[in-house]
Design an enzyme around this catalytic site. Structure first.
Site, PDB file in Angstrom:
ATOM      1  N   ILE A 141       0.853  -1.189   0.000  1.00  0.00           N
ATOM      2  CA  ILE A 141       0.000   0.000   0.000  1.00  0.00           C
ATOM      3  C   ILE A 141       0.887   1.237   0.000  1.00  0.00           C
ATOM      4  CG2 ILE A 141      -1.915  -1.096   1.219  1.00  0.00           C
ATOM      5  CD1 ILE A 141      -0.980   0.382   3.743  1.00  0.00           C
ATOM      6  N   SER A 194      -9.556  -4.320   1.882  1.00  0.00           N
ATOM      7  CA  SER A 194      -9.764  -3.826   3.238  1.00  0.00           C
ATOM      8  C   SER A 194     -11.246  -3.633   3.498  1.00  0.00           C
ATOM      9  CB  SER A 194      -9.037  -2.490   3.415  1.00  0.00           C
ATOM     10  OG  SER A 194      -9.442  -1.831   4.589  1.00  0.00           O
ATOM     11  N   TYR A 207      -7.711   6.096   0.482  1.00  0.00           N
ATOM     12  CA  TYR A 207      -7.571   4.653   0.656  1.00  0.00           C
ATOM     13  C   TYR A 207      -8.871   3.938   0.317  1.00  0.00           C
ATOM     14  CZ  TYR A 207      -6.270   0.253   2.929  1.00  0.00           C
ATOM     15  OH  TYR A 207      -5.981  -1.066   3.190  1.00  0.00           O
ATOM     16  N   LYS A 211      -9.345   1.120  -2.720  1.00  0.00           N
ATOM     17  CA  LYS A 211      -9.744  -0.249  -2.406  1.00  0.00           C
ATOM     18  C   LYS A 211     -11.098  -0.598  -3.023  1.00  0.00           C
ATOM     19  CE  LYS A 211      -6.149  -1.692  -0.185  1.00  0.00           C
ATOM     20  NZ  LYS A 211      -5.282  -2.721  -0.812  1.00  0.00           N
ATOM     21  N   ILE A 242      -5.139  -3.451  11.484  1.00  0.00           N
ATOM     22  CA  ILE A 242      -4.031  -4.326  11.882  1.00  0.00           C
ATOM     23  C   ILE A 242      -3.092  -3.558  12.817  1.00  0.00           C
ATOM     24  CG2 ILE A 242      -2.234  -5.874  11.042  1.00  0.00           C
ATOM     25  CD1 ILE A 242      -5.086  -6.530  10.095  1.00  0.00           C
TER      26      ILE A 242
END
Length: 313
Positions: A141, A194, A207, A211, A242
């Site tokens: 990423i 994600s 982001y 995605k 995460i």
């Protein structure tokens, strides 16, 4: 004893209950399956030496985080592993650890995937180094902070294009480059997505957008592979927050509560189950699946809940 009815109305009532009960049972079964599938599949299809030893595996973005943990998983089951980062220096510890854990071979390759053409070069180099490709995990990423749309800098479009290049276009480029190699081995392509692709995460528009684009690419690719009778399996990993260094640093700035963080090692174990079971999609941790499903059926409620958890900027 034969079933008897005192009146026709009793028979009609029983028939009505059966007709209504069957769909409800099927609905309950389908809901339970959706909620628990990721938990069961992630454990049932774990990578092991019996099913993964000798596999030729490429993991992009493997100098830290999930990518590093994935390299460790495949090393432990005796696979040939190609690890990738922008510089070879950042891969030294990963290479040493993979060898210590029992990898059949380890091949470090440097490539800057923010540049067009680099993803294809990386895949070609990995296939050449390992003599082919059985599993390609596209994981990298772009480094980015959360940001607001309203207060974006005048030149923010450049940052958005950079995020799309790394988080989407290079994924598509890597997938296209990997397909011919995976056709030969009937291998697996695993794309890391994600929960942000399905949830309205505030301050995360770059982001989320990249995605979501990746999700559209994946769905179309799956259809194309099926229609053409391809031997290639394509799977999507839908991951939650995460416990990486950047997540621990950034998330408290934008949320009022502590966000649960999954360990990279547990997430990597789940992701490695996707090619073993040739799964279409797996959520990790499995507890994000109910939230994703709720976002589909009650989007306004999920939006309100996320707003209540987020700080105001």
């Amino acid at each position: 004893k034969p079933l008897t009815f005192r009146t026709p109305l009793e028979a009609m009532n029983l028939l009505a209950k059966a007709v209504l009960g069957l769909p409800l049972c099927l609905l309950a079964f389908g809901l339970a399956r959706s909620l628990l599938f990721d938990l069961v599949a992630g454990r049932w299809h774990q990578a092991s030496r019996e099913n993964s030893a000798g596999k030729r595996v490429l993991v992009t973005g493997s100098s830290r985080g999930i990518g590093e943990a994935l390299a460790h998983v495949y090393a432990e089951v005796g696979a040939h592993v190609t690890v990738h980062a922008r510089s070879l220096n950042s891969l030294q510890e990963v290479v040493a650890e993979c060898r210590r854990r029992g990898a059949a071979s380890v091949h470090p390759i440097a490539a800057d995937l923010s540049k067009p053409g680099e993803a294809a070069r990386l895949v070609a180099a990995a296939a050449a180094a390992m003599g082919g490709l059985d599993i390609a995990v596209v994981n990298h990423i772009s480094p980015s902070e959360f940001a607001t749309v309203a207060r974006a800098a005048p030149d923010s479009a450049q940052g958005q294009r950079a995020a799309m290049q790394t988080n989407y276009f290079s994924y598509a480029e890597a997938a296209r480059a990997a397909l011919p190699h995976l056709e030969k081995s009937a291998g697996s392509l695993v794309l890391i997505s994600s929960a942000a692709a399905r949830l309205p995460i505030p301050y995360c528009y770059e982001y989320c957008a990249s995605k979501r684009a990746l999700g559209g690419f994946f769905s179309a690719l799956r259809q194309e592979l099926a229609l053409n009778g391809s031997a290639v399996h394509a799977g999507l990993a839908l991951i939650g927050s995460i416990g990486t260094e950047s997540a621990r640093r950034v998330l408290p700035k934008y949320y009022k509560v502590s966000i649960p963080l999954a360990s990279p090692a547990d997430t990597a174990t789940d992701i490695a189950a996707i090619p073993v079971g040739r799964l279409r999609e797996l959520a990790s941790p499995w507890t994000i699946r109910p939230v994703v499903l709720l976002a589909e059926f009650a989007p306004e409620f999920v939006e309100q809940q996320l707003q209540s958890l987020s700080r105001h900027f």
